[in-house]
Design an enzyme around this catalytic site. Structure first.
Site, mmCIF file in Angstrom:
data_model
loop_
_atom_site.group_PDB
_atom_site.id
_atom_site.type_symbol
_atom_site.label_atom_id
_atom_site.label_comp_id
_atom_site.label_asym_id
_atom_site.label_seq_id
_atom_site.Cartn_x
_atom_site.Cartn_y
_atom_site.Cartn_z
ATOM 1 N N HIS A 15 -13.602 -2.272 -1.163
ATOM 2 C CA HIS A 15 -12.650 -1.893 -0.119
ATOM 3 C C HIS A 15 -12.957 -2.620 1.195
ATOM 4 C CE1 HIS A 15 -9.363 1.088 -0.160
ATOM 5 N NE2 HIS A 15 -9.449 1.043 1.156
ATOM 6 N N LYS A 50 -8.215 -1.059 -9.139
ATOM 7 C CA LYS A 50 -8.764 -1.765 -7.974
ATOM 8 C C LYS A 50 -9.916 -0.974 -7.376
ATOM 9 C CE LYS A 50 -7.505 -3.339 -3.321
ATOM 10 N NZ LYS A 50 -8.112 -2.329 -2.436
ATOM 11 N N THR A 65 -6.070 2.574 -6.889
ATOM 12 C CA THR A 65 -7.301 2.308 -6.118
ATOM 13 C C THR A 65 -8.285 3.431 -6.378
ATOM 14 O OG1 THR A 65 -6.063 1.089 -4.482
ATOM 15 C CG2 THR A 65 -8.204 1.942 -3.789
ATOM 16 N N SER A 69 0.833 -1.209 0.000
ATOM 17 C CA SER A 69 0.000 0.000 0.000
ATOM 18 C C SER A 69 0.866 1.257 0.000
ATOM 19 C CB SER A 69 -0.876 -0.013 1.254
ATOM 20 O OG SER A 69 -1.345 1.281 1.545
ATOM 21 N N TYR A 107 -2.271 5.528 -4.336
ATOM 22 C CA TYR A 107 -3.358 6.506 -4.213
ATOM 23 C C TYR A 107 -2.892 7.723 -4.984
ATOM 24 C CZ TYR A 107 -5.976 3.978 -0.644
ATOM 25 O OH TYR A 107 -6.735 3.063 0.015
HETATM 26 C C1 LIG Z 1 -6.896 -2.094 7.565
HETATM 27 C C2 LIG Z 1 -7.099 -1.999 6.082
HETATM 28 C C3 LIG Z 1 -6.341 -1.088 5.350
HETATM 29 C C4 LIG Z 1 -6.483 -1.037 3.958
HETATM 30 N N1 LIG Z 1 -5.682 -0.187 3.252
HETATM 31 C C5 LIG Z 1 -5.765 -0.182 1.900
HETATM 32 C C6 LIG Z 1 -4.874 0.611 1.137
HETATM 33 O O1 LIG Z 1 -4.014 1.293 1.678
HETATM 34 N N2 LIG Z 1 -5.018 0.585 -0.206
HETATM 35 C C7 LIG Z 1 -5.966 -0.173 -0.843
HETATM 36 O O2 LIG Z 1 -6.059 -0.155 -2.065
HETATM 37 N N3 LIG Z 1 -6.820 -0.944 -0.133
HETATM 38 C C8 LIG Z 1 -6.734 -0.969 1.210
HETATM 39 N N4 LIG Z 1 -7.575 -1.770 1.927
HETATM 40 C C9 LIG Z 1 -8.565 -2.590 1.220
HETATM 41 C C10 LIG Z 1 -7.989 -3.978 0.887
HETATM 42 O O3 LIG Z 1 -7.024 -3.900 -0.131
HETATM 43 C C11 LIG Z 1 -9.089 -4.934 0.395
HETATM 44 O O4 LIG Z 1 -9.805 -4.315 -0.643
HETATM 45 C C12 LIG Z 1 -10.043 -5.372 1.491
HETATM 46 O O5 LIG Z 1 -9.373 -5.487 2.725
HETATM 47 C C13 LIG Z 1 -10.682 -6.704 1.108
HETATM 48 O O6 LIG Z 1 -11.603 -7.118 2.041
HETATM 49 P P1 LIG Z 1 -11.261 -8.191 3.217
HETATM 50 O O7 LIG Z 1 -10.378 -7.463 4.185
HETATM 51 O O8 LIG Z 1 -12.587 -8.503 3.784
HETATM 52 O O9 LIG Z 1 -10.559 -9.352 2.596
HETATM 53 C C14 LIG Z 1 -7.439 -1.851 3.312
HETATM 54 C C15 LIG Z 1 -8.199 -2.751 4.061
HETATM 55 C C16 LIG Z 1 -8.027 -2.837 5.429
HETATM 56 C C17 LIG Z 1 -8.835 -3.845 6.199
#
Ligand SMILES: Cc1cc2nc3c(=O)[nH]c(=O)nc-3n(C[C@H](O)[C@H](O)[C@H](O)COP(=O)(O)O)c2cc1C
Length: 383
Positions: free
Chosen positions: A277, A253, A157, A108, A131
């Site tokens: 997300h 994404k 994203t 990330s 981002y």
């Molecule tokens: C704590 C946390 C931080 C996240 N940070 C990012 C991020 O920085 N960039 C991004 O594209 N998605 C981020 N996501 C989304 C994840 O890439 C992903 O889409 C999501 O966690 C999928 O769902 P799941 O956690 O139920 O498997 C984040 C998700 C969580 C839980």
């Protein structure tokens, strides 16, 4: 510790005990009423799997191709912010676990370790999630960092141009955090092992901002300022712009409709990740698995389709692959493992899900993920 983790939920419970509540809630929570967060996992129940007997293949092959590479498993580690706050050097630990399992990891933008650190520690397949900032020069600089670290794939994203309300974070004051206050210190001190580990590794800061003191000092202030820099007016033109900046594989994404997925392909994306997300943005949006058939239909092979959201079981992964996803991204599942037990915790989650996928294939009479892909929806029944 990992021996006590026999499924993702165990890791979640241990993580809750090990890291400060403010960070656990940030990982675990979703937007508003958390309906979409729940739907992501619950909707796997819409399909059942075909059980076949007396034809168990020995040594099932779980390797499969997605994002330009033959990967050892049909799932990879998706981008999750601030891994380095849940365990010291969390990103490095996660990258090492991914490389050992021969699967990609996507780092990330919001990471403590930088992609340069990751490349120094791992020869694995590295991906980078961007981002897009209003300051396009800085965006260009971030992309140059990914090129220098030999990242194979860039994700943009697109579902977070504004941040939704996650009520657990509001209650904990997560968003308002700028620096360590006495109140916050007292709350962190309730997790002494975590505190000791963090104290030993020094004050965390956002790796990508190493040469940018204007974003402030320390991860908390930097994260707030970096979030403010995300471009709320990002549009499809910018995807085409990114296509010009990046010659590697480009992934959009955060699409959740057939039309948007087609648009992403038209703008030059090689792949889309169907994502809401993890239920952290539009509460009330459809679960990702329920949208997968629509997106595959609309895209009709023009670009690759991956998916994330709610994957906690090997059977969930098998269902997504049967429906037509080329690969699955994990989010919280491995993050709970990291927060519960560091690198060994991530490895444990990868191994557990690998075993679950393997047993599922065996009981379905399938010899490999590639056979599952070939059989497609014929191995599923709508419930
Ligand atoms: C704590 C946390 C931080 C996240 N940070 C990012 C991020 O920085 N960039 C991004 O594209 N998605 C981020 N996501 C989304 C994840 O890439 C992903 O889409 C999501 O966690 C999928 O769902 P799941 O956690 O139920 O498997 C984040 C998700 C969580 C839980």
């Amino acid at each position: 510790m990992p021996a006590r983790i026999i499924n993702v939920e165990d890791a979640r419970r241990l993580a809750k005990r090990r890291i400060p509540k403010i960070f656990f809630d940030y990982i675990d929570g979703g937007a508003f009423a958390e309906r979409t967060l729940r739907a992501n996992s619950e909707d796997f129940g819409r399909w059942s799997l075909e059980q076949r007997v007396l034809r168990t293949a020995p040594n099932r092959n779980l390797a499969t191709t997605y994002l330009g590479r033959r990967n050892a498993l049909p799932f990879m580690l998706g981008p999750v912010g601030f891994l380095g706050l849940y365990a010291a050097n969390g990103e490095l630990k996660t990258a090492r676990a991914a490389a050992a399992a021969d699967i990609p990891i996507c780092l990330s933008t919001f990471s403590i370790n930088s992609i340069t650190d990751l490349r120094a520690a791992s020869q694995g397949d590295l991906h980078f999630q961007l981002y897009v900032l209003r300051d396009r020069e800085l965006a260009r600089e971030f992309i140059a960092g990914a090129v220098a670290a030999r990242a194979s794939t860039l994700y943009v994203t697109v579902d977070t141009t504004i941040t939704s309300v996650r009520e657990r974070d509001v209650r904990n004051g997560f968003r308002a955090l700028q620096h360590l206050t006495p109140g916050l210190l007292a709350r962190l001190a309730m997790r002494p092992f975590w505190c000791l580990e963090m104290l030993r590794s020094g004050m965390p800061s956002v790796g990508i901002l190493k040469d940018h003191p204007e974003f402030g000092l320390g991860a908390l202030a930097q994260a707030t300022n970096l979030s403010r820099g995300i471009d709320p007016d990002l549009s499809w033109h910018d995807i085409a712009w990114l296509r010009e900046q990046w010659s590697g594989r480009l992934v959009v994404k955060g699409v959740l409709s057939g039309e948007d997925a087609v648009r992403a392909c038209e703008c030059g994306a090689d792949a889309v990740v169907i994502s809401n997300h993890g239920g952290r943005q539009l509460d009330g949006a459809a679960s990702t698995i329920s949208i997968l058939p629509e997106v595959l239909d609309a895209v009709a092979g023009r670009c690759e389709v991956l998916i994330d959201g709610g994957f906690r079981r090997g059977t969930d992964i098998v269902k997504a692959i049967a429906l037509g996803a080329s690969g699955v991204l994990l989010g919280r599942a491995y993050t709970y493992g990291l927060a519960a037990a560091g690198e060994a915790g991530v490895t444990r989650i990868i191994e557990l899900l690998r075993d679950e996928v393997d047993i599922t294939l065996a009981l379905m009479g399938l010899a490999s993920i590639d056979e599952l892909k070939a059989r497609g929806t014929s191995v599923l029944r709508a419930v």
